[in-house]
Design a protein around this motif. Structure first.
Motif, PDB file in Angstrom:
ATOM      1  N   UNK A 120      23.122  42.579  39.343  1.00  0.00           N
ATOM      2  CA  UNK A 120      24.229  42.598  40.298  1.00  0.00           C
ATOM      3  C   UNK A 120      25.188  41.438  40.046  1.00  0.00           C
ATOM      4  N   UNK A 121      24.632  40.251  39.852  1.00  0.00           N
ATOM      5  CA  UNK A 121      25.473  39.056  39.687  1.00  0.00           C
ATOM      6  C   UNK A 121      26.344  39.156  38.439  1.00  0.00           C
ATOM      7  N   UNK A 122      25.748  39.474  37.295  1.00  0.00           N
ATOM      8  CA  UNK A 122      26.501  39.439  36.046  1.00  0.00           C
ATOM      9  C   UNK A 122      27.416  40.651  35.879  1.00  0.00           C
ATOM     10  N   UNK A 123      27.010  41.817  36.364  1.00  0.00           N
ATOM     11  CA  UNK A 123      27.904  42.980  36.269  1.00  0.00           C
ATOM     12  C   UNK A 123      29.148  42.756  37.124  1.00  0.00           C
ATOM     13  N   UNK A 124      28.975  42.190  38.312  1.00  0.00           N
ATOM     14  CA  UNK A 124      30.131  41.871  39.157  1.00  0.00           C
ATOM     15  C   UNK A 124      31.019  40.841  38.466  1.00  0.00           C
ATOM     16  N   UNK A 125      30.393  39.797  37.939  1.00  0.00           N
ATOM     17  CA  UNK A 125      31.160  38.727  37.299  1.00  0.00           C
ATOM     18  C   UNK A 125      31.981  39.256  36.126  1.00  0.00           C
ATOM     19  N   UNK A 126      31.372  40.053  35.267  1.00  0.00           N
ATOM     20  CA  UNK A 126      32.075  40.590  34.103  1.00  0.00           C
ATOM     21  C   UNK A 126      33.201  41.537  34.513  1.00  0.00           C
ATOM     22  N   UNK A 127      32.939  42.388  35.495  1.00  0.00           N
ATOM     23  CA  UNK A 127      33.968  43.331  35.947  1.00  0.00           C
ATOM     24  C   UNK A 127      35.151  42.589  36.561  1.00  0.00           C
ATOM     25  N   UNK A 128      34.883  41.574  37.351  1.00  0.00           N
ATOM     26  CA  UNK A 128      35.972  40.805  37.956  1.00  0.00           C
ATOM     27  C   UNK A 128      36.779  40.070  36.893  1.00  0.00           C
ATOM     28  N   UNK A 129      36.120  39.583  35.846  1.00  0.00           N
ATOM     29  CA  UNK A 129      36.839  38.904  34.762  1.00  0.00           C
ATOM     30  C   UNK A 129      37.735  39.862  34.002  1.00  0.00           C
ATOM     31  N   UNK A 130      37.328  41.119  33.897  1.00  0.00           N
ATOM     32  CA  UNK A 130      38.094  42.099  33.121  1.00  0.00           C
ATOM     33  C   UNK A 130      39.252  42.720  33.899  1.00  0.00           C
ATOM     34  N   UNK A 131      39.275  42.514  35.206  1.00  0.00           N
ATOM     35  CA  UNK A 131      40.300  43.173  36.024  1.00  0.00           C
ATOM     36  C   UNK A 131      41.708  42.881  35.549  1.00  0.00           C
ATOM     37  N   UNK A 132      41.972  41.655  35.134  1.00  0.00           N
ATOM     38  CA  UNK A 132      43.343  41.269  34.776  1.00  0.00           C
ATOM     39  C   UNK A 132      43.826  41.932  33.487  1.00  0.00           C
ATOM     40  N   UNK A 133      42.905  42.536  32.733  1.00  0.00           N
ATOM     41  CA  UNK A 133      43.287  43.192  31.478  1.00  0.00           C
ATOM     42  C   UNK A 133      43.418  44.714  31.630  1.00  0.00           C
ATOM     43  N   UNK A 134      43.229  45.222  32.827  1.00  0.00           N
ATOM     44  CA  UNK A 134      43.196  46.671  33.043  1.00  0.00           C
ATOM     45  C   UNK A 134      44.479  47.175  33.685  1.00  0.00           C
ATOM     46  N   UNK A 135      44.738  48.472  33.505  1.00  0.00           N
ATOM     47  CA  UNK A 135      45.893  49.057  34.189  1.00  0.00           C
ATOM     48  C   UNK A 135      45.565  49.260  35.671  1.00  0.00           C
ATOM     49  N   UNK A 136      46.564  49.663  36.431  1.00  0.00           N
ATOM     50  CA  UNK A 136      46.438  49.734  37.887  1.00  0.00           C
ATOM     51  C   UNK A 136      45.302  50.651  38.327  1.00  0.00           C
ATOM     52  N   UNK A 137      45.240  51.859  37.757  1.00  0.00           N
ATOM     53  CA  UNK A 137      44.235  52.839  38.194  1.00  0.00           C
ATOM     54  C   UNK A 137      42.818  52.380  37.858  1.00  0.00           C
TER      55      UNK A 137
END
Length: 494
Positions: A120-137
Motif C-alpha cells: 500500500x505504501x509504495x504503490x501509493x508513493x509511486x503513483x503519486x510521483x507519476x501523476x505530474x507526468x500523466x495526462x488529465x484523464x
C-alpha cells in the motif's frame, strides 16, 4: 445480460472472466450475475497453485483481491514473485495499471501481512510521483483509485468514472456492459423514488418530527443508508423496514443529547429495559410517544420477520435497543458530570452508542439469517462482525471537526479522551493514532469476513457496505457540507 454471461462463462479465458467480474462489481450490477460469478471464482480458485508462478503483478493483484472480496482465503505469499532477497517489494518497473491493482489488493490485508502494508505504501508513493507526468484523464483515474479504493468504497460513487472507461477499453462485451449499467441506474432511480415516497409517508404519519422540533428530520438520509446496506433490488420491503429502525436511532439519540434530564433519561432507559409502556407514565409526553413508537414499530417489524422467516426476533431486537439506550445514558451521565472517561472506556461504550449494532441486528433478521434459534443466538454477545464496523464508524465520526447539522448537544470524542491520557500528544498525533486504529480495525474486519464463518454473504456484504458508507457520512468539507454524500444522493435520484 446473455452477452455478459457468455463472456463470463467462456472456457480458457480466466483472465478476461475475472476482469468482467471486477467490472460488474464496480458498476454495482453483480447482483444480476451471482451464479456465474460463483462459478468463475470457484473455477479460478481451483487453479490457485498456478498464481504463485505468474509474474504479472496486475493479474496476481486482481485475483488476490477478488478472491478475498468473495471470502476465499489467499495467502499474502502470493506476492513472493515480486519481492527481492531482502523480502522487499520491487515495483519501480511496474505499469500504472499494475500499481493501481496492487494498491487495491492491499486494502484487503489482515494483521501481520507486512508485505501488503508495504504494498500500500509504495504503490501509493509511486503513483503519486507519476501523476505530474500523466495526462488529465490518466491522472483522474489514479486519484480516484487512491481516494476511493474499491474494497473500502461504495460502488455507485465511482460508477460514472468507470462506464466511460469500460466502453473505451474493452471490446466485444463493452457495449453490453455499458447498456446494462445505464439501464440499471434508470431502474434503480425509479425503485428508490417509490421506496423513499413510501418511507417518507410513514415518517410524516409518525409525527415525531412535528412534536420534537430540535430532532433531526432527515428521511432521505436515513433511507439512503439502506440502499447501501441492501443493494439487491429484491430487498424492497427490507430497506423500508430498516430505514424505520435507523430513524428511531437518530430520534432517541437526539432526545438523550438535546431534551431529557438525567432523571428522565434514566426512567426512559429503565422502561426500554423492561419493555413496558406503563413504565413511562411519569415521563414527559414526548418521551412516552417516542417509547410507544419504538415498541409498536419493533413489534410490527418482528411480526413481519416471523411471518416471512419463521422465527420471532422480538427478544433479540429488544436486547439491541436496550444496549443502545444504556450506552446513551452512560454518555449523558459523563457529559452532565463533566467526567471525561478513559479512551478505551469511551470507545467500548461508543461502539454501542454508534447504533451500528441495532442496524445490523435488524438487517440480520430482516434478510432471514436468524431463521433458527441457533442462528439468532449469534447476535446476542455483540460479535466482532458487529463491533468492528461500529468501531470504524465511531472513530471516523470523532475524526470530523464539524458538528452534525443543527446539533448543539455534546457528542464526546475519542481524541479528547486520548489527549487527556497522553498530555504530551498534539491534536495531529492523536488524529494519526485514530487513523491507524481505523486501518487496524479494517484488517480485523477483513479477517472476520473470510470463510468459514457462520454468516451469509448478504449479511457480511451489508456489514462491509455500512463501513464503506462511513466516509460519505462524515467527510465534511470547509463549508461543513458532505460532498461525497451529496454526489451519492444525486446519482440515486437525478
Amino acid at each position: 445480460m446473455e452477452k455478459v454471461k457468455h463472456e463470463l462463462m467462456a472456457k480458457n479465458v480466466g483472465r478476461e472472466s475475472l476482469i468482467i467480474v471486477d467490472v460488474v462489481q464496480r458498476l454495482g450490477i453483480d447482483y444480476a450475475f451471482k451464479e456465474e460469478i460463483v462459478q468463475v471464482l470457484q473455477r479460478e480458485y481451483m487453479a490457485m497453485d498456478k498464481l504463485a508462478k505468474i509474474k504479472d503483478l496486475y493479474f496476481v493483484s486482481l485475483c488476490f483481491r477478488l478472491f478475498r472480496q468473495h471470502h476465499y482465503y489467499v495467502s499474502a505469499d502470493t506476492f513472493d514473485n515480486f519481492v527481492n532477497i531482502k523480502r522487499k517489494l520491487e515495483l519501480m518497473g511496474e505499469s500504472n495499471e499494475a500499481l493501481m491493482s496492487l494498491f487495491e489488493a492491499s486494502q484487503l490485508r489482515m494483521e501481520g501481512e507486512d508485505v501488503l502494508d508495504e504494498a500500500e505504501f509504495f504503490s501509493r508513493q509511486l503513483l503519486e510521483e507519476r501523476l505530474k507526468f500523466l495526462d488529465h484523464d490518466q491522472a483522474i483515474t489514479i486519484r480516484n483509485t487512491l481516494a476511493h479504493p474499491h474494497h473500502k468504497s461504495f460502488a455507485r460513487i465511482t460508477e460514472k468514472h468507470l462506464i466511460t472507461n469500460v466502453i473505451n477499453g474493452k471490446a466485444g462485451y463493452a457495449k453490453a456492459l455499458q447498456e446494462l449499467a445505464v439501464l440499471d441506474i434508470a431502474v434503480r432511480r425509479t425503485m428508490h423514488e417509490k421506496e423513499l415516497c413510501a418511507f417518507s409517508r410513514w415518517w410524516n404519519d409518525l409525527g415525531l418530527a412535528q412534536e420534537l422540533k430540535l430532532v433531526r428530520d432527515q428521511p432521505l438520509k436515513w433511507y439512503m443508508s439502506t440502499t447501501a446496506l441492501l443493494t439487491d433490488p429484491s430487498f424492497y420491503e427490507e430497506r423500508i423496514e430498516l430505514a424505520k429502525s435507523i430513524s428511531l436511532i437518530y430520534i432517541i439519540d437526539d432526545i438523550f443529547d438535546l431534551y431529557g434530564t438525567i432523571s428522565e433519561l434514566t426512567l426512559f432507559t429503565e422502561a426500554v429495559n423492561r419493555w413496558d409502556i406503563e413504565a413511562t407514565e411519569q415521563l414527559p409526553d414526548y418521551m412516552q410517544k417516542c417509547f410507544s413508537s419504538l415498541h409498536k414499530i419493533t413489534t410490527e417489524i418482528g411480526y413481519k420477520i416471523y411471518k416471512k422467516h419463521g422465527l420471532d426476533p422480538i427478544a433479540y431486537l429488544k436486547i439491541a435497543w436496550t444496549k443502545l439506550c444504556n450506552a446513551f445514558l452512560e454518555e449523558s451521565k459523563w457529559f452532565a458530570s463533566g467526567h471525561l472517561p478513559k479512551a478505551e472506556e469511551y470507545l467500548n461504550n461508543g461502539i454501542i452508542s454508534s447504533g451500528v449494532h441495532v442496524v445490523l441486528v435488524h438487517l440480520f433478521f430482516l434478510i432471514g439469517d436468524g431463521s433458527t434459534k441457533e442462528k439468532a443466538e449469534l447476535m446476542i454477545s455483540n460479535p466482532s462482525i458487529l463491533s468492528y464496523p461500529a468501531a470504524i464508524l465511531r472513530l471516523w465520526d470523532d475524526l470530523g471537526s464539524a458538528k452534525d447539522e443543527n446539533q448543539k448537544g455534546h457528542d464526546g470524542s475519542y481524541i479528547a479522551c486520548y489527549m487527556k491520557e497522553h498530555q504530551e500528544a498534539s491534536v495531529e498525533t492523536a488524529r494519526k493514532h485514530v487513523q491507524n486504529m481505523i486501518s487496524d480495525t479494517w484488517k480485523c474486519l477483513n479477517k472476520e469476513s473470510l470463510s468459514p464463518n457462520p454468516y451469509s454473504k448478504t449479511f457480511i456484504n451489508g456489514c462491509l457496505n455500512l463501513v464503506r458508507m462511513v466516509p460519505l457520512m462524515y467527510s465534511y468539507d470547509d463549508n461543513q457540507s458532505l460532498p461525497l454524500l451529496e454526489e451519492y444522493i444525486k446519482g440515486m435520484f437525478k
